[in-house]
Design a protein around this motif. Structure first.
Motif, PDB file in Angstrom:
ATOM      1  N   UNK A   2      44.997   5.047  58.163  1.00 46.30           N
ATOM      2  CA  UNK A   2      44.398   6.297  58.647  1.00 46.30           C
ATOM      3  C   UNK A   2      42.884   6.227  58.502  1.00 46.30           C
ATOM      4  N   UNK A   3      42.419   5.770  57.353  1.00 50.69           N
ATOM      5  CA  UNK A   3      40.977   5.663  57.122  1.00 50.69           C
ATOM      6  C   UNK A   3      40.328   4.716  58.132  1.00 50.69           C
ATOM      7  N   UNK A   4      40.989   3.618  58.447  1.00 47.72           N
ATOM      8  CA  UNK A   4      40.474   2.671  59.442  1.00 47.72           C
ATOM      9  C   UNK A   4      40.355   3.328  60.817  1.00 47.72           C
ATOM     10  N   UNK A   5      41.367   4.088  61.204  1.00 49.56           N
ATOM     11  CA  UNK A   5      41.359   4.762  62.510  1.00 49.56           C
ATOM     12  C   UNK A   5      40.238   5.794  62.568  1.00 49.56           C
ATOM     13  N   UNK A   6      40.123   6.598  61.521  1.00 49.65           N
ATOM     14  CA  UNK A   6      39.084   7.630  61.500  1.00 49.65           C
ATOM     15  C   UNK A   6      37.698   7.016  61.561  1.00 49.65           C
ATOM     16  N   UNK A   7      37.502   5.923  60.843  1.00 51.03           N
ATOM     17  CA  UNK A   7      36.207   5.238  60.859  1.00 51.03           C
ATOM     18  C   UNK A   7      35.934   4.628  62.227  1.00 51.03           C
ATOM     19  N   UNK A   8      36.943   4.017  62.832  1.00 52.85           N
ATOM     20  CA  UNK A   8      36.780   3.384  64.143  1.00 52.85           C
ATOM     21  C   UNK A   8      36.340   4.386  65.203  1.00 52.85           C
ATOM     22  N   UNK A   9      36.931   5.576  65.174  1.00 52.42           N
ATOM     23  CA  UNK A   9      36.618   6.582  66.184  1.00 52.42           C
ATOM     24  C   UNK A   9      35.522   7.555  65.754  1.00 52.42           C
ATOM     25  N   UNK A  10      35.088   7.473  64.506  1.00 61.98           N
ATOM     26  CA  UNK A  10      34.018   8.339  64.025  1.00 61.98           C
ATOM     27  C   UNK A  10      34.409   9.808  64.005  1.00 61.98           C
ATOM     28  N   UNK A  11      35.641  10.091  63.568  1.00 68.70           N
ATOM     29  CA  UNK A  11      36.136  11.467  63.519  1.00 68.70           C
ATOM     30  C   UNK A  11      36.693  11.778  62.147  1.00 68.70           C
ATOM     31  N   UNK A  12      36.894  13.074  61.901  1.00 67.22           N
ATOM     32  CA  UNK A  12      37.573  13.510  60.685  1.00 67.22           C
ATOM     33  C   UNK A  12      39.047  13.712  61.013  1.00 67.22           C
TER      34      UNK A  12
END
Length: 75
Positions: free
Chosen positions: A21-31
């Motif tokens: 989840x953290x990787x996905x949020x970081x990749x897309x720059x979202x919370x």
């Protein structure tokens, strides 16, 4: 009773581990709260999905073969 999640037209739903989840949020720059929502009562969700989890949905796509979308499980 019919298990809707096993129907051939329902895309694959997978609950993500927290590090993914953290990787996905970081990749897309979202919370987490910026993700589109899916209700806990949605019959396509895996049984182990809980409120606050992020679900990866793998859909067939005419243009890219497969499309990946993410949803935040809400009440």
């Amino acid at each position: 009773m019919v298990d809707v999640s096993q129907h051939e037209l329902v895309p694959e739903h997978t609950v993500l581990e927290e590090d993914a989840v953290e990787d996905v949020l970081e990749e897309y720059g979202v919370k987490r709260t910026d993700l589109p929502k899916i209700t806990r009562s949605d019959p396509a969700l895996p049984d182990d999905a809980e409120v606050g989890d992020v679900v990866k949905i793998l859909r067939d796509s005419r243009t890219t073969d497969q499309a990946i979308v993410y949803r935040l499980v809400v009440e």
